[in-house]
Design an enzyme around this catalytic site. Structure first.
Site, mmCIF file in Angstrom:
data_model
loop_
_atom_site.group_PDB
_atom_site.id
_atom_site.type_symbol
_atom_site.label_atom_id
_atom_site.label_comp_id
_atom_site.label_asym_id
_atom_site.label_seq_id
_atom_site.Cartn_x
_atom_site.Cartn_y
_atom_site.Cartn_z
ATOM 1 N N ARG A 44 0.829 -1.213 0.000
ATOM 2 C CA ARG A 44 0.000 0.000 0.000
ATOM 3 C C ARG A 44 0.860 1.260 0.000
ATOM 4 N NH1 ARG A 44 -2.655 -4.318 1.652
ATOM 5 N NH2 ARG A 44 -4.944 -4.379 1.737
ATOM 6 N N ASP A 336 -3.950 -15.683 6.945
ATOM 7 C CA ASP A 336 -2.637 -16.106 6.436
ATOM 8 C C ASP A 336 -1.866 -16.960 7.433
ATOM 9 O OD1 ASP A 336 -3.118 -14.763 4.085
ATOM 10 O OD2 ASP A 336 -2.050 -12.957 4.692
ATOM 11 N N ARG A 367 -4.294 -24.201 0.435
ATOM 12 C CA ARG A 367 -3.558 -24.384 1.697
ATOM 13 C C ARG A 367 -4.187 -25.439 2.606
ATOM 14 N NH1 ARG A 367 -1.757 -18.020 2.665
ATOM 15 N NH2 ARG A 367 0.071 -18.177 1.306
HETATM 16 C C1 S3P Z 1 -4.085 -9.113 1.892
HETATM 17 C C2 S3P Z 1 -5.318 -9.619 2.166
HETATM 18 C C3 S3P Z 1 -5.590 -11.039 2.392
HETATM 19 C C4 S3P Z 1 -4.335 -11.832 2.659
HETATM 20 C C5 S3P Z 1 -3.235 -11.464 1.721
HETATM 21 C C6 S3P Z 1 -2.901 -9.989 1.844
HETATM 22 C C7 S3P Z 1 -3.924 -7.671 1.678
HETATM 23 O O1 S3P Z 1 -6.212 -11.567 1.249
HETATM 24 O O2 S3P Z 1 -4.595 -13.211 2.579
HETATM 25 O O3 S3P Z 1 -2.074 -12.208 2.016
HETATM 26 O O4 S3P Z 1 -2.795 -7.168 1.730
HETATM 27 O O5 S3P Z 1 -4.944 -6.996 1.439
HETATM 28 P P1 S3P Z 1 -7.817 -11.468 1.061
HETATM 29 O O6 S3P Z 1 -8.166 -10.059 1.066
HETATM 30 O O7 S3P Z 1 -8.097 -12.103 -0.263
HETATM 31 O O8 S3P Z 1 -8.378 -12.251 2.205
#
Ligand code: S3P
Length: 449
Positions: A44, A336, A367
């Protein structure tokens, strides 16, 4: 003799085997370590820095493969980002709406966050054409979760299987605001729509069924966007068009990376380990709550706020764990960490049930299937559920050949499981760890020496 011997074998095709050989039972994990910068915040910071007006300085950026994919995509669209060879990165923003049409296909590599968040920006760059792809894992992951709401906003996106799979082509448009009720609690979906709303005249709202990580909301506000957040309904509204101004971002350590050491510290007898400077944003601390439910001894020390994100040092001591049920609203806050939580459950008394986590099947690998198969190869008793796993604890693991399936979190979870297995564990395709944790193997070697 050292209690464990950890070596890396590089094969002709550059794939790496991580070999963990437990020679004695004297291993205990001691000392203080740091984990690399948070992956979500790193993506971000690069993205908002690239599209803001003026200069952004990022301290503590994760130098993993995923943020490198984000940086190279934005460089290909005209952003000036200093080389990602130090954790202090400078970004000269090009201003909202000024992403240039890239001359080649953008490549998001293995990174779902890069492709899904970026799609919101590309779709709203009227008059410009973009193509975007990724590695074989990313090209098999569902994109319709972001393509559909973007199409409701008026986006033009094409791809295989009804525009649900990358490679994707995007013809940027002036979008219209919508109120999107997301069927899944996903920060990638939420953030994609909020980014699409940045240049869209009016109020763009996303409502999600449970709260997902809120780093986009925090950082968009810090860069100057106007956001309304309704915690009662898990809704966020962005009031566009926004004005973004470059900022200094300080990236805390990634709790998702710290989770490997937390579980290692809990399951390896006699351990007392401090993981410093870990981001403890409440939308990410499900792992701490789940491990506490299981009886883990983890303390927060030196709690503070750094650049809009809560941070703490985490002290973990080895503990006797008890199985439990992990389901419902906590799932998006530890999504995660479920692979490494499954490892903790193998060493707990009783049964652990993980439910409501079908999302795990569409991550970098399936997973649920991969963790169940690989842990079972080592002697665990893990049963796959459609939306999770049931793990019968207190089984003894025996080292054998296992495979990461090129999924970074699987590679690292299996390495921690190997610390409590007898004999030699050989983790194939362990180089995947570099996606989110380039120094994982040296750190493992350091704390096990
Ligand atoms: C993330 C959101 C999650 C996470 C990914 C990183 C992010 O995914 O699993 O590793 O940085 O917005 P989802 O939004 O698909 O759950």
């Amino acid at each position: 003799m050292s209690p464990s011997v950890i070596t890396v074998e590089t094969k002709e095709n550059f794939s790496q085997n991580l070999v963990i050989n437990r020679t004695t039972s004297e291993l205990s994990l001691q000392g203080r370590i740091r984990v690399p910068g948070d992956k979500s915040i790193s993506h971000r910071a690069l993205m908002l820095g690239a599209i803001a007006q003026g200069h952004t300085q990022i301290q503590g950026l994760l130098l993993g493969e995923d943020p490198c994919s984000t940086a190279s995509c934005f460089q290909a669209m005209g952003a000036d980002i200093s080389p990602l060879n130090t954790e202090l990165v400078q970004v000269k923003g090009i201003g909202l709406g000024n992403l240039q049409e890239p001359v080649d296909v953008l490549n998001a590599g293995n990174s779902g966050t890069t492709i899904r968040l970026m799609l919101g920006l590309l779709a709203s760059h009227s008059g410009r054409f973009f193509t975007i792809t990724g590695d074989s894992s990313l090209r098999s992951r569902p994109m319709s979760r972001v393509v559909k709401p973007l199409q409701q906003m008026g986006a033009e996106i094409w791809g295989r299987q009804g525009s649900s799979l990358a490679p994707l082509a995007v013809q940027g448009q002036n979008l219209k605001p919508i109120h999107y009720h997301s069927p899944i609690a996903s920060a990638q979906v939420k953030s994609c729509i909020l980014l699409a709303g940045l240049m869209t005249e009016g109020k763009t709202t996303v409502t999600e069924p449970a709260l997902s990580r809120d780093h986009s909301e925090r950082m968009l506000r810090a860069f100057g966007a106007e956001l309304d957040i309704d915690p009662q309904t898990n809704s966020v509204t962005i009031n566009g068009p926004a004005q973004l101004t470059g900022q200094t971002v300080i990236v805390p350590g990634d709790i998702s990376s710290a989770a490997f050491w937390l579980v290692a510290g809990v399951i390896v007898p006699g351990s007392n380990l401090v993981i410093e400077n870990v981001g403890v944003n409440p939308t990410r601390t499900g792992i701490l709550e789940a491990l506490a439910m299981m009886g883990a001894d983890i303390e927060r020390e030196n709690e503070r706020e750094v650049a809009g994100e809560p941070v703490a040092d985490l002290r973990v001591r080895s503990s006797r764990l008890q199985g439990c049920t992990i389901a419902g609203e906590i799932i998006p806050r530890l999504i995660d960490e479920i692979p490494i939580l499954a490892v903790a459950a193998v060493f707990a008394e009783g049964t652990t049930v993980i439910k409501d986590a079908a999302e795990l099947r569409v991550k970098e690998s399936d997973r649920i299937a991969v963790m169940a198969q690989q842990l079972n190869k080592m002697g665990a008793q893990v049963t796959e559920l459609p939306d999770g796993m049931e793990i019968t604890g207190n089984t003894s693991l025996v080292g054998t050949d296992v495979d990461s399936y090129t999924d970074h979190r699987i590679a690292m979870s299996l390495a921690i499981a190997a610390l409590n297995a007898t004999g030699t564990t050989n983790i194939q395709r362990a180089e995947a760890a570099a996606v989110s944790y380039p120094n994982f193997i040296p750190t493992l070697q350091q704390i096990c020496s």
